[in-house]
Write an enzyme that holds these catalytic residues in place. Sequence first.
Site, PDB file in Angstrom:
ATOM      1  N   ASP A 106      -3.948  -1.574   5.427  1.00  0.00           N
ATOM      2  CA  ASP A 106      -4.341  -2.381   6.581  1.00  0.00           C
ATOM      3  C   ASP A 106      -3.420  -3.561   6.837  1.00  0.00           C
ATOM      4  O   ASP A 106      -3.486  -4.185   7.887  1.00  0.00           O
ATOM      5  CB  ASP A 106      -5.776  -2.910   6.376  1.00  0.00           C
ATOM      6  CG  ASP A 106      -6.763  -1.783   6.361  1.00  0.00           C
ATOM      7  OD1 ASP A 106      -6.646  -0.908   7.223  1.00  0.00           O
ATOM      8  OD2 ASP A 106      -7.629  -1.756   5.471  1.00  0.00           O
ATOM      9  N   HIS A 119      -7.202  -3.596  -3.577  1.00  0.00           N
ATOM     10  CA  HIS A 119      -7.828  -2.298  -3.372  1.00  0.00           C
ATOM     11  C   HIS A 119      -8.628  -1.941  -4.608  1.00  0.00           C
ATOM     12  O   HIS A 119      -8.212  -2.256  -5.720  1.00  0.00           O
ATOM     13  CB  HIS A 119      -6.754  -1.226  -3.120  1.00  0.00           C
ATOM     14  CG  HIS A 119      -7.301  -0.023  -2.466  1.00  0.00           C
ATOM     15  ND1 HIS A 119      -7.882   0.996  -3.169  1.00  0.00           N
ATOM     16  CD2 HIS A 119      -7.395   0.300  -1.158  1.00  0.00           C
ATOM     17  CE1 HIS A 119      -8.300   1.907  -2.314  1.00  0.00           C
ATOM     18  NE2 HIS A 119      -8.024   1.510  -1.096  1.00  0.00           N
ATOM     19  N   HIS A 140     -13.839  -2.857   4.775  1.00  0.00           N
ATOM     20  CA  HIS A 140     -13.398  -1.460   4.785  1.00  0.00           C
ATOM     21  C   HIS A 140     -12.407  -1.323   5.943  1.00  0.00           C
ATOM     22  O   HIS A 140     -11.370  -1.970   5.949  1.00  0.00           O
ATOM     23  CB  HIS A 140     -14.641  -0.573   4.903  1.00  0.00           C
ATOM     24  CG  HIS A 140     -14.428   0.884   4.680  1.00  0.00           C
ATOM     25  ND1 HIS A 140     -13.258   1.401   4.221  1.00  0.00           N
ATOM     26  CD2 HIS A 140     -15.263   1.952   4.862  1.00  0.00           C
ATOM     27  CE1 HIS A 140     -13.374   2.728   4.128  1.00  0.00           C
ATOM     28  NE2 HIS A 140     -14.574   3.085   4.514  1.00  0.00           N
TER      29      HIS A 140
HETATM   30  C1  LIG Z   1     -10.488  -4.236  -1.189  1.00  0.00           C
HETATM   31  C2  LIG Z   1     -11.421  -5.109  -1.991  1.00  0.00           C
HETATM   32  C3  LIG Z   1     -12.814  -5.090  -1.299  1.00  0.00           C
HETATM   33  C4  LIG Z   1     -11.556  -4.514  -3.414  1.00  0.00           C
HETATM   34  O1  LIG Z   1     -12.505  -5.243  -4.076  1.00  0.00           O
HETATM   35  P1  LIG Z   1     -12.856  -5.052  -5.619  1.00  0.00           P
HETATM   36  O2  LIG Z   1     -12.235  -3.834  -6.177  1.00  0.00           O
HETATM   37  O3  LIG Z   1     -14.347  -5.156  -5.713  1.00  0.00           O
HETATM   38  O4  LIG Z   1     -12.135  -6.279  -6.307  1.00  0.00           O
HETATM   39  P2  LIG Z   1     -12.814  -7.649  -6.656  1.00  0.00           P
HETATM   40  O5  LIG Z   1     -13.499  -8.218  -5.451  1.00  0.00           O
HETATM   41  O6  LIG Z   1     -13.625  -7.450  -7.905  1.00  0.00           O
HETATM   42  O7  LIG Z   1     -11.564  -8.540  -6.976  1.00  0.00           O
HETATM   43  C5  LIG Z   1     -11.014  -8.761  -8.275  1.00  0.00           C
HETATM   44  C6  LIG Z   1     -10.424 -10.169  -8.311  1.00  0.00           C
HETATM   45  O8  LIG Z   1      -9.378 -10.265  -7.319  1.00  0.00           O
HETATM   46  C7  LIG Z   1      -9.713 -11.246  -6.331  1.00  0.00           C
HETATM   47  N1  LIG Z   1      -9.347 -10.665  -5.030  1.00  0.00           N
HETATM   48  C8  LIG Z   1      -9.585  -9.386  -4.606  1.00  0.00           C
HETATM   49  N2  LIG Z   1      -9.050  -9.201  -3.404  1.00  0.00           N
HETATM   50  C9  LIG Z   1      -8.479 -10.367  -3.057  1.00  0.00           C
HETATM   51  C10 LIG Z   1      -7.781 -10.773  -1.912  1.00  0.00           C
HETATM   52  N3  LIG Z   1      -7.563  -9.927  -0.899  1.00  0.00           N
HETATM   53  N4  LIG Z   1      -7.326 -12.041  -1.847  1.00  0.00           N
HETATM   54  C11 LIG Z   1      -7.546 -12.884  -2.890  1.00  0.00           C
HETATM   55  N5  LIG Z   1      -8.195 -12.562  -4.010  1.00  0.00           N
HETATM   56  C12 LIG Z   1      -8.669 -11.312  -4.085  1.00  0.00           C
HETATM   57  C13 LIG Z   1     -11.218 -11.439  -6.433  1.00  0.00           C
HETATM   58  O9  LIG Z   1     -11.600 -12.732  -5.984  1.00  0.00           O
HETATM   59  C14 LIG Z   1     -11.425 -11.274  -7.925  1.00  0.00           C
HETATM   60  O10 LIG Z   1     -10.982 -12.425  -8.565  1.00  0.00           O
HETATM   61  P3  LIG Z   1     -11.741 -12.958  -9.893  1.00  0.00           P
HETATM   62  O11 LIG Z   1     -11.501 -11.888 -10.938  1.00  0.00           O
HETATM   63  O12 LIG Z   1     -11.100 -14.245 -10.192  1.00  0.00           O
HETATM   64  O13 LIG Z   1     -13.186 -13.072  -9.505  1.00  0.00           O
HETATM   65  C15 LIG Z   1     -10.897  -6.556  -2.104  1.00  0.00           C
HETATM   66  O14 LIG Z   1      -9.637  -6.554  -2.718  1.00  0.00           O
HETATM   67  C16 LIG Z   1     -10.821  -7.229  -0.729  1.00  0.00           C
HETATM   68  O15 LIG Z   1     -11.841  -7.775  -0.263  1.00  0.00           O
HETATM   69  N6  LIG Z   1      -9.629  -7.213  -0.062  1.00  0.00           N
HETATM   70  C17 LIG Z   1      -9.507  -7.799   1.249  1.00  0.00           C
HETATM   71  C18 LIG Z   1     -10.060  -6.858   2.301  1.00  0.00           C
HETATM   72  C19 LIG Z   1      -9.190  -5.650   2.527  1.00  0.00           C
HETATM   73  O16 LIG Z   1      -7.990  -5.757   2.706  1.00  0.00           O
HETATM   74  N7  LIG Z   1      -9.828  -4.475   2.562  1.00  0.00           N
HETATM   75  C20 LIG Z   1      -9.154  -3.239   2.885  1.00  0.00           C
HETATM   76  C21 LIG Z   1      -9.203  -2.291   1.753  1.00  0.00           C
HETATM   77  S1  LIG Z   1      -8.204  -0.868   2.136  1.00  0.00           S
END
Ligand SMILES: CC(C)(COP(=O)(O)OP(=O)(O)OC[C@H]1O[C@@H](n2cnc3c(N)ncnc32)[C@H](O)[C@@H]1OP(=O)(O)O)[C@@H](O)C(=O)NCCC(=O)NCCS
Length: 436
Positions: A363, A307, A268
Amino acid sequence: MTHDTLTITDNRTNQTYTLPIENGTVRALEFRQIKAYPEDFGLMTYDPAFMNTASCQSSITVIEGERGILQYRGYPIEVLAEHCTFLEIAYLLLFGDLPNETELKNWVSEITHHTMLHETTKKFMEGFRYDAHPMAMLVSTVAALSTVYPEAGNIHDPSNRLLQIKRLTGKMPSIAAMSYRHNLGFPYVYPDNDLSYSENFMNMLWKMVEPKYVANPVLAHALDILFILHADHEQNCSANVMRSVGSAHADPYLTTAAAAAALSGPLHGGANEEVLKMLDEIGSRENVPGYVKKVKEGHGKLMGFGHRIYKNHDPRAKIMKWTADQVFEVTGRNPKLDIALELERIALEDEYFIKRKLYPNVDFYSGIIYQAMGFKPEMFTVLFAIPRTVGWLAQWQEMFLQPEQKIARPRQIYTGHKARPFLALERRAPGGTRKD
Ligand SMILES: CC(C)(COP(=O)(O)OP(=O)(O)OC[C@H]1O[C@@H](n2cnc3c(N)ncnc32)[C@H](O)[C@@H]1OP(=O)(O)O)[C@@H](O)C(=O)NCCC(=O)NCCS
């Protein structure tokens, strides 16, 4: 002819049900009438991580993820970031409309007069270890304000609620600045009422022995923009915590501390700190392709990418990039920017990221700006928490005014043991088995 209803046939019983559709949703409780047999509890919906569940009705912030749109109270974020100060936005989020000149003058004056902290709060802060994480200090100190203002527990009185909202809005920069100076071993600086919200924050961070702190106007403006961009983001993890803890009628200081604790997580608000660690790990532009390859092979994530809601672009990231250019004019270019730009370029052309709709989020650039301003990564989430407090408070206040709001209490699918016989201590073997 259209009908705003959903007709479902339960194949277990062959019975058909018609459920009303309102605002593109079906009330989950409507499913309870669908039973396989008369004593059946009724159908529930299962939605871990709230992937497709609206938990409230809200008129504060809207995000259209597919179109990359973010609006506060109907105004696009780009317009607000260009024309407003952070305290104008705070007013907008909390009261629903932009203030006129008189309203803004009064509001600024009131917030300015709530920036001082009780001296006991200072002593409390002094008790932390010299290297305590500033976010942990902030969370604990916000919770500790509950002991300073016990009347805050009277959450049913709207004027009392408003007083605590003003206090929290005014005091967050003061607590944040104290946590910053605590790590440096510098004495805390008292607020200066002559300065604007972000100038005063800079004063409390960076004033040394000069009689009057003069903030660089470009950096003060950049901080204000960063505050505006981070002020609210509808039902994100910490806003959901704010509503959830608030629904139990905890006081606003404890509730805000809980929301800030959620924000501290690396998925987050902690993500901007992780972005800087990642850029450090990559080290140089040449290493970017190798790093992206590792991520695609399942070793970690690109921090600052992706996101839950934005699946096109994060409108805040664009303003962030513009702000970075302004800041670098004053501070000099942060060399991490080159790595970040290369990472963005490569990722945006890569099938893996395109297919999954992964774009830089807010971020991705905020950490680079903060670092150029002289903040250590540990401070980044604290800088996020200052403006987001206003968003949390707007969500909290709105929750109280919704007649159907009750204590938040989800259901579960129980996967544990069926009822089993109790074993006395002397008869228990490892793993819950019997000795004999
Ligand atoms: C923001 C976040 C938590 C959203 O998660 P989510 O909506 O649950 O998305 P998911 O985790 O289901 O991801 C979907 C797919 O994209 C991939 N993915 C998501 N974010 C990724 C990233 N930053 N880098 C690489 N792969 C990523 C996942 O591994 C998943 O792949 P798959 O379908 O092969 O399993 C996630 O994108 C993340 O962890 N980002 C990095 C942290 C970040 O920047 N957070 C700030 C948010 S404002």
